[in-house]
Design a protein around this motif. Structure first.
Motif, PDB file in Angstrom:
ATOM      1  N   MET A  51      45.724 -25.829  21.161  1.00  0.00           N
ATOM      2  CA  MET A  51      44.985 -26.860  21.365  1.00  0.00           C
ATOM      3  C   MET A  51      44.054 -26.623  22.719  1.00  0.00           C
ATOM      4  N   ASN A  80      35.550 -36.956  35.685  1.00  0.00           N
ATOM      5  CA  ASN A  80      34.160 -36.943  35.068  1.00  0.00           C
ATOM      6  C   ASN A  80      33.689 -38.089  34.502  1.00  0.00           C
ATOM      7  N   LYS A 120      39.882 -26.069  24.029  1.00  0.00           N
ATOM      8  CA  LYS A 120      39.034 -26.730  25.043  1.00  0.00           C
ATOM      9  C   LYS A 120      38.245 -26.001  26.090  1.00  0.00           C
ATOM     10  N   ASP A 145      40.811 -34.719  35.024  1.00  0.00           N
ATOM     11  CA  ASP A 145      39.430 -34.100  35.033  1.00  0.00           C
ATOM     12  C   ASP A 145      38.542 -34.982  34.081  1.00  0.00           C
ATOM     13  N   VAL A 146      38.960 -35.400  32.822  1.00  0.00           N
ATOM     14  CA  VAL A 146      38.455 -36.376  32.082  1.00  0.00           C
ATOM     15  C   VAL A 146      38.114 -37.642  32.950  1.00  0.00           C
ATOM     16  N   PHE A 168      44.319 -31.919  33.159  1.00  0.00           N
ATOM     17  CA  PHE A 168      43.289 -32.215  32.016  1.00  0.00           C
ATOM     18  C   PHE A 168      42.992 -33.631  32.024  1.00  0.00           C
ATOM     19  N   ASP A 176      37.291 -32.985  18.870  1.00  0.00           N
ATOM     20  CA  ASP A 176      38.713 -32.360  19.057  1.00  0.00           C
ATOM     21  C   ASP A 176      38.738 -32.275  20.451  1.00  0.00           C
ATOM     22  N   PHE A 177      38.144 -32.676  21.382  1.00  0.00           N
ATOM     23  CA  PHE A 177      38.072 -32.353  22.798  1.00  0.00           C
ATOM     24  C   PHE A 177      39.298 -33.149  23.375  1.00  0.00           C
ATOM     25  N   ASN A 200      35.537 -26.180  31.017  1.00  0.00           N
ATOM     26  CA  ASN A 200      35.318 -26.921  29.952  1.00  0.00           C
ATOM     27  C   ASN A 200      34.241 -28.173  30.175  1.00  0.00           C
ATOM     28  N   PRO A 201      34.006 -28.885  29.380  1.00  0.00           N
ATOM     29  CA  PRO A 201      33.006 -29.881  29.640  1.00  0.00           C
ATOM     30  C   PRO A 201      33.170 -30.825  30.646  1.00  0.00           C
ATOM     31  N   ASN A 202      34.437 -30.930  31.335  1.00  0.00           N
ATOM     32  CA  ASN A 202      34.628 -31.816  32.465  1.00  0.00           C
ATOM     33  C   ASN A 202      33.968 -31.227  33.856  1.00  0.00           C
ATOM     34  N   TYR A 211      32.950 -37.185  24.425  1.00  0.00           N
ATOM     35  CA  TYR A 211      33.361 -35.813  24.263  1.00  0.00           C
ATOM     36  C   TYR A 211      33.260 -35.297  23.014  1.00  0.00           C
TER      37      TYR A 211
END
Lengths: 647, 351
Positions: free
Chosen positions: A1, B311, A5, B307-308, B304, B330-331, A223-225, B327
């Motif tokens: 998983m 952002n 990412k 960061d989300v 993680f 599956d992110f 990653n996209p962050n 997003y």
């Protein structure tokens, strides 16, 4: 998983990358442009891709063929990347250059690259091109990027072509997809003219395969962050590769500028950033200024924190075997030092932990606080700057490369930060070191001790990022390669922990009349540590001894208690000359590790500083031949009647 | 067990008093009136935190005291620690653990005020069996009076501790530069004084470490760890965002040690005072270590979702409040996707 990412997009070419990014990241922002400090305009991956396809269709309609060369003159802005998208979708290659391109270069590039269709960013550029139109018979179309620009007759607006393309596509025009299918890995995606530090512009041919290999092989977990702050000129391949890399993991690139960098860092809180050494020097200066103007108690706390961090980091890198190993350290020396470092590490740890949290974090916040890694390239990072950032906890990953290697050859990964080196070669890349005089392979060479590690010579590279050649210049291309290896022209060595260390540019080497070879860069870097010296260049080719041209820091001087008005005031001022003399003596001496013939025997202060685009490249590297020509009379005077006039 | 009375000499007590003053001044210097108003803006988080701090923590203390069979003086001290409000140290740890600093600050301010009546109430409630034990021993030794929790004294010492906090807040308003300095110095002073106390205790009563029953060590380390554990799972089960889970967890485990020193010195007498003080010193030492470890763990685990959060927060800051960050499917893991607070959580307090 967790792994998926951080996955990067695997693509065959840039057009494929742009499409796959749109499919995967859809409405996430791809680029953001600054309107004011807290107002930015985002464009999503999907929007950008659609607009790119529209613009490409418009270009095809204008007669742009696959593998054409399309001019793209301008600096960082959204329309620039949009044009790049369109050119790639057309199956063509762009020929980029910044706004500061000179008329001579412009004429040379347009003619040499055979440009028929050309994007220009501004009204001014448009006028300059129109002005020399007669000399450029091949140039058919000029397209202006800036939507606010007043376009002249016969010049097109980007918006209009975009609209034409959109209309054609809505009517069922699918030519653009045929073009995308037709792109081969060895097709050019760009043709970059470098003025570099020597000679006339050379057209470096970079292919899709070159660029894609970089997005695949650069070390890093993103990653996209992630947010990438962009300050370097986008037409330079170093910035370009960072943008392509950012697209490949779904991050957003925020277009900043040198003037607004300070506030943008705080508002955008970038996690990733690429920059040139000069910029790090500026940030370093700013941080120090901030510390010096803070409350005295806080200053003391900062110094304690910095001291502890240094102790901690030095021991930590020793224990992790991340120290610069230029000479092979014997095992007993390591054994002897190991307990010392272990004990020091353990003692300092809790104190470092506290001060790192309470004091150094505030320093990091002035750079946004989220910077996980920053890459420095395009020149050597002075070691004291390098150390400073690593001690305060902003890891600077120094990289090495040339436009010809698109550009990254090696970079320090975050987990193997050997300060003073440019890290191990990246994946799929081979490096060898050749003796400059005999041409013998020094590294890797099984017959030499440690396979030739710590032997200095010319760095040569082989890998998927090496260019196809120089455009329309077979001779130059032939010279650039030796048995299939690209000759970088830089001097370096492989350290014992398999990191590359750069020792200077072989072409910058000064040969004294005594026959001694001197690398000017380490001397210049050392001199630039002085708070009084802004820029400098060591001279002395064919002379008995070295001299140096110095641009002093105006603000650092006080003459008769007041700040001088201009650099010209300083040039003849005895006090100032005396200060600089002492600085040179202090910095460049036998005891600080310089050889006798490397000592500076004379110097001159210059009355103006080096300018980007003239004496400096866009990455702030000194163009030695330009400085030598510009200040010819000063150099003449310097060496007029032997030495020992000033020192 | 023979426990040295007079654990601290007069000069140590003075030093401790100065330390309490400096730390509470530092705490006040980091606060503004807005922090109190912020409590009203995130009532849910602060309420969950309140339940966790004044509901779970005292119970954990009581549970540990009974389970480990602690001597009554130690048990009372442990329960006292369990009933303490949060301190500013937890804000710093919340920050580095990628937790919500805003919530941590709100919880600290709220609990400091609420402690004025919650602490005496809970102490009286949970210490009954231990006070009666002490009373019996005292009576056996020939004393007349019963041992009671000095409720009035506790309240007045709490009020007394709040004085430097108020002074700090005024300082912050008058001179932000000095306030920042006071804030930074406070943490450093706290560590120095705790080290000094430990060191002097070691030099003067070398055997103290050996005399201290092993149960006391387990209790002083365990109360913090249990606080982190239950704080985390309790807030997770009631559906808080990970950012808030980490803040609540740390806020629950980390108590305001200096307040306990003040209360013990001002409200309790021998024969219990030295033992209580010793337990408080041990707790203050161990909590710094255990919260450092937990913080590093949270920081790693929470990267993680932080960061989300960061952002989306920055997207809203730069692209406008209506901007929605979408997003890829599956992110985001389910837990983050469901959370309504994603991207709209209170802005972090940072300067």
């Amino acid at each position: 998983m967790q792994k998926t990412k951080n996955e990067r997009i695997v693509a065959d070419n840039l057009a494929d990358l742009y499409q796959k990014a749109a499919n995967r990241f859809e409405s996430l922002p791809a680029f953001a442009t600054r309107e004011n400090a807290l107002q930015w305009k985002p464009v999503s991956f999907r929007e950008l891709c659609n607009q790119g396809l529209d613009l490409a269709t418009g270009l095809i309609d204008l007669g742009v063929e696959a593998r054409d060369h399309v001019g793209l003159f301008g600096d960082n802005r959204f329309e620039w990347i949009l044009s790049d998208y369109a050119v790639q979708f057309c199956g063509a290659a762009d020929v980029p250059r910044g706004r500061d391109v000179s008329d001579n270069e412009l004429e040379y590039i347009v003619t040499h690259a055979g440009i028929e269709v050309c994007f220009v960013e501004t009204e001014v550029l448009q006028n300059r091109l129109l002005h020399m139109k007669q000399k450029l018979p091949g140039l058919r179309e000029i397209i202006v990027l800036d939507p606010k620009a007043q376009v002249k007759e016969g010049v097109r607006k980007l918006k209009d072509i975009l609209n034409t393309g959109a209309r054609l596509r809505s009517e069922g025009d699918t030519r653009v997809f045929g073009r995308i299918k037709g792109i081969r890995p060895d097709d050019l995606f760009t043709l970059i003219y470098t003025s570099g530090t020597t000679g006339r512009p050379k057209g470096v041919m970079l292919t899709h395969a070159n660029m894609i290999s970089q997005t695949r092989n650069l070390p890093g977990i993103h990653n996209p962050n992630d947010r990438t702050l962009s300050v370097l000129p986008v037409w330079h391949v170093f910035e370009r590769v960072i943008e392509m890399y950012t697209i490949s993991f779904g991050g957003c690139t925020y277009y900043s500028s040198i003037q607004t960098l300070g506030t943008d860092m705080i508002n955008v809180e970038p996690t990733f950033m690429a920059s040139a050494p000069r910029l790090w020097e500026k940030i370093h200066e700013k941080i120090w200024k901030g510390v010096k103007s803070s409350h005295p108690v806080r200053q003391v706390l900062f110094h304690i924190a910095y001291f502890l961090s240094r102790q901690y980091k030095v021991s930590e890198s020793f224990l992790n075997k991340r120290f610069l190993e230029i000479r092979k350290k014997p095992w007993w020396e390591l054994m002897f030092l190991f307990p010392f470092h272990l004990v020091r590490w353990l003692i300092v740890l809790p104190w470092y932990g506290f001060f790192n949290a309470a004091v150094l974090e505030r320093i990091r916040l002035s750079a946004g606080g989220s910077l996980a890694a920053t890459i420095s390239g395009g020149g050597a990072l002075p070691i004291h700057i390098d150390r400073f950032f690593n001690y305060v906890g902003i890891p600077v990953l120094e990289g090495y490369g040339l436009t010809e290697t698109s550009p990254v050859i090696s970079v320090r990964p975050k987990l193997n930060l050997v300060v003073g080196s440019v890290g191990p070669p990246i994946k799929d890349t081979q490096v060898r070191i050749l003796d400059v005089e005999t041409g013998q392979v020094l590294f890797p060479n099984k017959d030499l001790p440690y396979e030739g590690r710590s032997m200095r010579g010319e760095i040569q590279v082989r890998g998927p990022q090496v260019m196809a050649g120089y455009y329309k210049d077979e001779e130059l291309t032939k010279d650039a390669f030796q048995d299939g290896w690209f000759r970088t022209g830089d001097l370096g060595m492989m350290t014992h922990n398999d990191c590359l260390k750069i020792l200077g540019r072989s072409k910058a080497t000064i040969v004294l009349s005594s026959g001694e070879n001197v690398e000017p860069e380490p001397i210049e870097m050392r001199l630039q540590q002085s708070q009084y010296i802004d820029q400098c260049m060591v001279v002395g080719q064919d002379q008995k001894s070295l001299g140096v041209l110095i641009v002093p820091v105006l603000e650092a001087f006080r003459l008769n208690g007041k700040q001088p008005d201009s650099l010209e005031d300083l040039v003849l001022n005895k006090e100032a000359v005396q200060v600089i003399r002492q600085e040179i003596r202090r910095l460049i001496s036998i005891s600080s590790g310089f050889k006798n013939y490397e000592l500076i025997r004379d110097f001159r202060l210059l009355d103006r500083s080096f300018r980007v685009g003239h004496e400096l490249t866009n990455l702030f590297k000194v163009k030695r031949h330009v400085v030598a020509a510009e200040f010819n009379n000063v150099i003449q005077d310097l060496f007029l009647n032997g030495s020992n006039k000033n020192m | 067990m023979e426990f040295p009375s007079q654990l601290l000499y007069a000069q140590d007590q003075a030093l401790l008093a100065i330390m309490i003053f400096v730390i509470m001044l530092g705490m006040g210097s980091s606060l503004t009136v807005n922090d109190f108003k912020a409590v009203a803006r995130s009532p849910r988080g602060v309420f969950i935190g309140f339940l966790s701090q004044f509901g779970l923590m005292p119970l954990i203390a009581l549970g540990l005291s009974i389970l480990l069979g602690l001597p009554p003086a130690f048990a009372i001290a442990l329960i006292l620690i369990g009933c303490l409000p949060g301190g500013t140290t937890s804000n710093m740890f919340a920050y580095f653990s990628r937790g919500s600093v805003a919530l941590s600050i709100s919880m600290t301010t709220a609990s400091t005020v609420v402690a004025l009546f919650m602490m005496p109430l809970l102490l009286n409630l949970y210490t009954v069996r231990f006070t009666s034990q002490i009373s019996e021993t005292m009576r056996a030794a020939g004393a007349e009076a019963d041992f009671v929790i000095p409720t009035g004294n506790i309240i007045s010492s709490l009020v007394l501790v709040l004085v430097p906090v108020a002074m700090g807040m005024i300082l912050r308003k008058k001179s932000p530069g000095w306030a920042k300095t006071a804030e930074d110095t406070a943490g450093f002073v706290a560590i120095m004084v705790i080290l000094y106390l430990i060191l002097t205790a070691f030099i003067r009563h070398g055997g103290l470490f050996l005399q201290t029953p092993i149960q006391v060590y387990i209790a002083t380390i365990g109360i913090g760890m249990a606080g982190f554990f239950f704080g985390y799972w309790f807030s997770r089960l009631v559906g808080m965002y990970p950012l808030f889970q980490r803040a609540i967890s740390l806020e629950t485990g980390i108590q305001n040690g200096p307040v306990s020193f003040a209360i013990i010195l001002l409200s309790f007498n021998e024969p219990v005072q030295s033992q209580m003080l010793w337990l408080a010193i041990l707790y203050s030492t161990f909590i710094v270590m255990s919260s450092s470890v937990i913080t590093l763990y949270f920081r790693h685990k929470g990267k993680f979702d932080w960061d989300v959060y960061k952002n989306t927060q920055i997207h809203n800051r730069l692209f406008g409040n209506e901007y929605v960050t979408n997003y890829p499917k599956d992110f985001l893991p389910e837990r983050l996707k469901r959370d309504p607070s994603q991207g709209t959580s209170p802005i972090q307090k940072r300067d």
